[in-house]
Design a protein around this motif. Structure first.
Motif: not given
Length: 139
Positions: A53-79
């Motif tokens: 998912a990080a590769q798809i978005t062009g982000m690092s894993i950590r950046t993706l996790q941070r962005n999801l945290k700001v949005a109020g959701m974990s990657y697992r919850e999103l998936l």
């Protein structure tokens, strides 16, 4: 004096780092919706790892996790949300059986799919299909 500079650096970095994370979300306001739209195409391969998912978005894993945290959701919850929404769409089409939908979404066991669906929606997928058929018959 050197001691104060070290303390200032330690206190400034996390604040600047957090602000950068917030700015990334503000700069990409459709990030969350874009991710939700992109993920279904990859679900047939099974649970999509966060690295993919990080590769798809062009982000690092950590950046993706941070962005999801700001949005109020974990990657697992999103998936899980994306999988359930995709399952609902597929189940609304009477051509797809519950088993076919489970397999399409990468579940190796229909009971795992049924439990996840019921946990998210409150009803098992077979009941969801029956309810949709009743609604369509009444219309």
């Amino acid at each position: 004096m050197e001691h104060n500079r070290t303390n200032i650096r330690k206190h400034r970095w996390p604040k600047l780092h957090w602000q950068a994370g917030e700015d990334a979300i503000i700069a990409r306001p459709n990030f969350f919706d874009s991710l939700k739209t992109a993920l279904p195409a990859y679900l047939c391969a099974g649970k999509l790892p966060i690295s993919k998912a990080a590769q798809i978005t062009g982000m690092s894993i950590r950046t993706l996790q941070r962005n999801l945290k700001v949005a109020g959701m974990s990657y697992r919850e999103l998936l899980e949300e994306v999988q359930i929404n995709q399952a609902k769409l597929l189940l609304e089409d009477s051509e797809h059986s519950v088993t076919a939908v489970a397999n399409h979404l990468g579940y190796s066991n229909i009971s795992h799919f049924s439990r996840a669906f019921k946990k998210a929606t409150g009803i098992p997928p077979s009941q969801y299909v029956k309810n949709r058929l009743l609604i369509n018959d009444e219309a």
